[in-house]
Design a protein around this motif. Structure first.
Motif, mmCIF file in Angstrom:
data_model
loop_
_atom_site.group_PDB
_atom_site.id
_atom_site.type_symbol
_atom_site.label_atom_id
_atom_site.label_comp_id
_atom_site.label_asym_id
_atom_site.label_seq_id
_atom_site.Cartn_x
_atom_site.Cartn_y
_atom_site.Cartn_z
ATOM 1 N N PRO A 230 0.725 -1.118 -0.180
ATOM 2 C CA PRO A 230 -0.041 0.165 -0.140
ATOM 3 C C PRO A 230 0.802 1.311 0.061
ATOM 4 O O PRO A 230 1.863 1.442 0.788
ATOM 5 N N PHE A 231 0.395 2.395 -0.679
ATOM 6 C CA PHE A 231 1.244 3.433 -0.915
ATOM 7 C C PHE A 231 1.195 4.049 0.698
ATOM 8 O O PHE A 231 0.326 4.274 1.380
ATOM 9 N N ALA A 232 2.450 4.544 1.110
ATOM 10 C CA ALA A 232 2.667 4.938 2.452
ATOM 11 C C ALA A 232 3.654 5.686 2.310
ATOM 12 O O ALA A 232 5.085 5.425 1.703
ATOM 13 N N ASN A 233 3.739 7.323 3.086
ATOM 14 C CA ASN A 233 5.131 7.738 3.462
ATOM 15 C C ASN A 233 5.524 7.212 4.428
ATOM 16 O O ASN A 233 5.222 6.529 5.240
ATOM 17 N N ASP A 234 6.902 7.834 4.869
ATOM 18 C CA ASP A 234 7.600 7.211 5.992
ATOM 19 C C ASP A 234 7.266 7.683 7.519
ATOM 20 O O ASP A 234 7.265 6.989 8.394
ATOM 21 N N THR A 235 6.447 8.680 7.526
ATOM 22 C CA THR A 235 5.932 9.376 8.990
ATOM 23 C C THR A 235 4.568 9.156 8.935
ATOM 24 O O THR A 235 3.938 9.694 8.066
ATOM 25 N N LEU A 236 3.885 9.312 9.966
ATOM 26 C CA LEU A 236 2.521 9.521 10.353
ATOM 27 C C LEU A 236 2.098 10.866 9.694
ATOM 28 O O LEU A 236 1.052 11.030 9.413
ATOM 29 N N ALA A 237 3.025 11.722 10.122
ATOM 30 C CA ALA A 237 2.632 13.234 10.047
ATOM 31 C C ALA A 237 2.311 13.201 8.391
ATOM 32 O O ALA A 237 1.413 13.887 7.807
ATOM 33 N N GLU A 238 2.999 12.679 7.600
ATOM 34 C CA GLU A 238 3.089 12.675 6.173
ATOM 35 C C GLU A 238 1.788 11.976 5.638
ATOM 36 O O GLU A 238 1.353 12.150 4.660
ATOM 37 N N ASN A 239 1.282 10.786 6.541
ATOM 38 C CA ASN A 239 0.037 9.980 5.891
ATOM 39 C C ASN A 239 -1.402 10.633 6.536
ATOM 40 O O ASN A 239 -1.990 9.964 6.475
ATOM 41 N N ILE A 240 -1.119 11.673 7.202
ATOM 42 C CA ILE A 240 -2.553 12.162 7.658
ATOM 43 C C ILE A 240 -3.250 12.787 6.590
ATOM 44 O O ILE A 240 -3.183 13.999 6.184
ATOM 45 N N ASN A 241 -3.762 11.989 5.834
ATOM 46 C CA ASN A 241 -4.524 12.322 4.543
ATOM 47 C C ASN A 241 -5.555 11.149 4.342
ATOM 48 O O ASN A 241 -5.673 10.475 5.045
ATOM 49 N N PRO A 242 -6.525 11.311 3.215
ATOM 50 C CA PRO A 242 -7.697 10.225 3.063
ATOM 51 C C PRO A 242 -6.953 8.808 2.762
ATOM 52 O O PRO A 242 -7.829 7.938 3.355
ATOM 53 N N ILE A 243 -6.030 8.872 2.049
ATOM 54 C CA ILE A 243 -5.308 7.504 1.592
ATOM 55 C C ILE A 243 -4.981 7.027 3.193
ATOM 56 O O ILE A 243 -5.233 5.907 3.532
ATOM 57 N N GLY A 244 -4.258 7.770 3.601
ATOM 58 C CA GLY A 244 -3.683 7.132 5.091
ATOM 59 C C GLY A 244 -4.701 6.745 6.068
ATOM 60 O O GLY A 244 -4.619 5.938 6.740
ATOM 61 N N ARG A 245 -5.871 7.566 6.063
ATOM 62 C CA ARG A 245 -7.080 7.356 6.774
ATOM 63 C C ARG A 245 -7.586 5.938 6.632
ATOM 64 O O ARG A 245 -7.753 5.200 7.465
ATOM 65 N N LEU A 246 -7.728 5.872 5.194
ATOM 66 C CA LEU A 246 -8.190 4.570 4.602
ATOM 67 C C LEU A 246 -7.315 3.412 4.998
ATOM 68 O O LEU A 246 -7.803 2.305 5.647
ATOM 69 N N PHE A 247 -5.965 3.423 4.794
ATOM 70 C CA PHE A 247 -5.327 2.322 4.991
ATOM 71 C C PHE A 247 -4.727 2.190 6.447
ATOM 72 O O PHE A 247 -4.914 0.849 6.867
#
Length: 358
Positions: free
Chosen positions: A283-300
């Motif tokens: 799954p697409f992911a950046n390396d930090t939680l702060a970078e993943n605070i977005n709709p895709i990060g929320r879903l995953f």
């Protein structure tokens, strides 16, 4: 539980939070109705049909008008359908067809709402492991999950494996065209293996999964696809499948689910030929939680909490990488397993595709 005193409330922030949570509550209810509409063929009947009344949609789908009328009202309120109040007719915009009505579209999201139903059904089991710290075995999930996972992922695989991901690997496409030996580890229902077998008839493919019912489904899918002569499926764990001298090993959306991904990747490295390649789709992911605070990060992160992490923690070691572990963490795992070359070969908005070599 006693609720402690709260500081003075910022009214604007309160209403912003209230609105967001109300939208999510409405989305949960609407999601159940998406499942209804998907099962009954409402979206497909609306696709390209122009504006329809509730009676016309009911007639086309063999359903009861009164229920259809209420369903249409919800879907219009959600913005999934448009509503002409003058004519009392509803339409599915052309832009929404790939998301709700096209079973071949990589952006088809109706299966995700089916998966939400399963996640709610398994909620008591997940809540229990929050307390106990144990995992939740894949085979003990709601039985609907396995086919839904396949339905959710297979369109993206069909859109990208042959067209984009394999060509992004160093020298792999030419090997497959000439005739290569390929193992698909964690293959589930086998859609990825079957897609590759269709595209590269000179190569031979073996799919492995430790979930026996999924392997049975994969064998039947291969038979129906007419590729049983060049693809087979076996029950085996990622750390003990029997492949050797392999040109390519694929792991589609499964390494982060493994209890011992390092041990599994050690076994994969040993099974590869000297110049063999490991392809991992994650799954697409950046390396930090702060970078993943977005709709895709929320879903995953949500799927990871409810499915991926409990699955990993139920296995030996229980590393619990999670669906948002990111490239840096995955690089560390691959390097620990003894691979000396690792790179991001390509990506989509939903996936990272890694290449590793010994």
């Amino acid at each position: 539980m006693t609720v402690s005193a709260t500081p003075p409330i910022d009214t604007e922030k309160f209403h912003t939070a209230l609105g967001a949570i109300l939208r999510d509550a409405a989305a949960c209810i609407t999601g159940a109705l998406v499942v209804v509409g998907d099962k009954l063929g409402f979206y497909k009947a609306l696709a390209g049909a122009g504006p329809l009344t509730s009676a016309e949609l009911a007639q086309r789908t063999g359903t009861h008008e009164r229920y259809v009328r209420e369903w249409l009202a919800n879907q219009a309120a959600a913005g999934y359908l448009t509503y002409d109040s003058t004519a009392d007719r509803f339409s599915l915009p052309a832009e929404h067809v790939p998301i709700l009505a096209d079973d071949t579209s990589e952006f088809m999201l109706a299966p995700m709402f089916h998966m939400c139903s399963v996640m709610f059904a398994d909620e008591p089991k997940v809540t229990e492991v929050f307390v106990s710290g144990r995992g939740l075995e894949w085979g003990k999930r709601d039985a609907r999950l396995f086919s839904l996972v396949d339905r959710f992922f297979r369109n993206g695989y069909a859109a990208h494996i042959v067209q984009d991901w394999i060509p992004a690997l160093d020298g792999v496409k030419s090997k497959l065209e000439a005739g290569a030996s390929v193992d698909d580890v964690g293959c589930g229902y086998g859609s990825s293996s079957i897609l590759m077998a269709k595209a590269y008839p000179k190569s031979r493919f073996t799919g492995y999964d430790y979930h026996a019912p999924s392997i049975e489904a994969a064998r039947e899918a291969a038979r129906q696809a007419g590729v049983s002569d060049r693809v087979r499926f076996e029950v085996a764990k990622a750390a003990d499948f029997q492949g050797t001298g392999l040109d390519l090993v694929c792991c589609f959306d499964c390494v982060h689910d493994m209890g011992d991904p390092v041990g599994a990747l050690v076994h994969i490295r040993q099974a590869l030929a000297q110049d063999g390649t490991l392809m991992m789709v994650e799954p697409f992911a950046n390396d930090t939680l702060a970078e993943n605070i977005n709709p895709i990060g929320r879903l995953f992160y949500g799927a990871s909490t409810l499915i991926c992490t409990p699955t990993s923690l139920a296995q030996e070691v229980g590393l619990g990488l999670g669906a948002q572990c990111g490239e840096a963490r995955m690089r560390a795992v691959v390097t620990e397993a003894g691979f000396t070359r690792f790179r991001r070969a390509t990506q989509t908005p939903f996936n990272l595709i890694y290449e590793a070599k010994a």
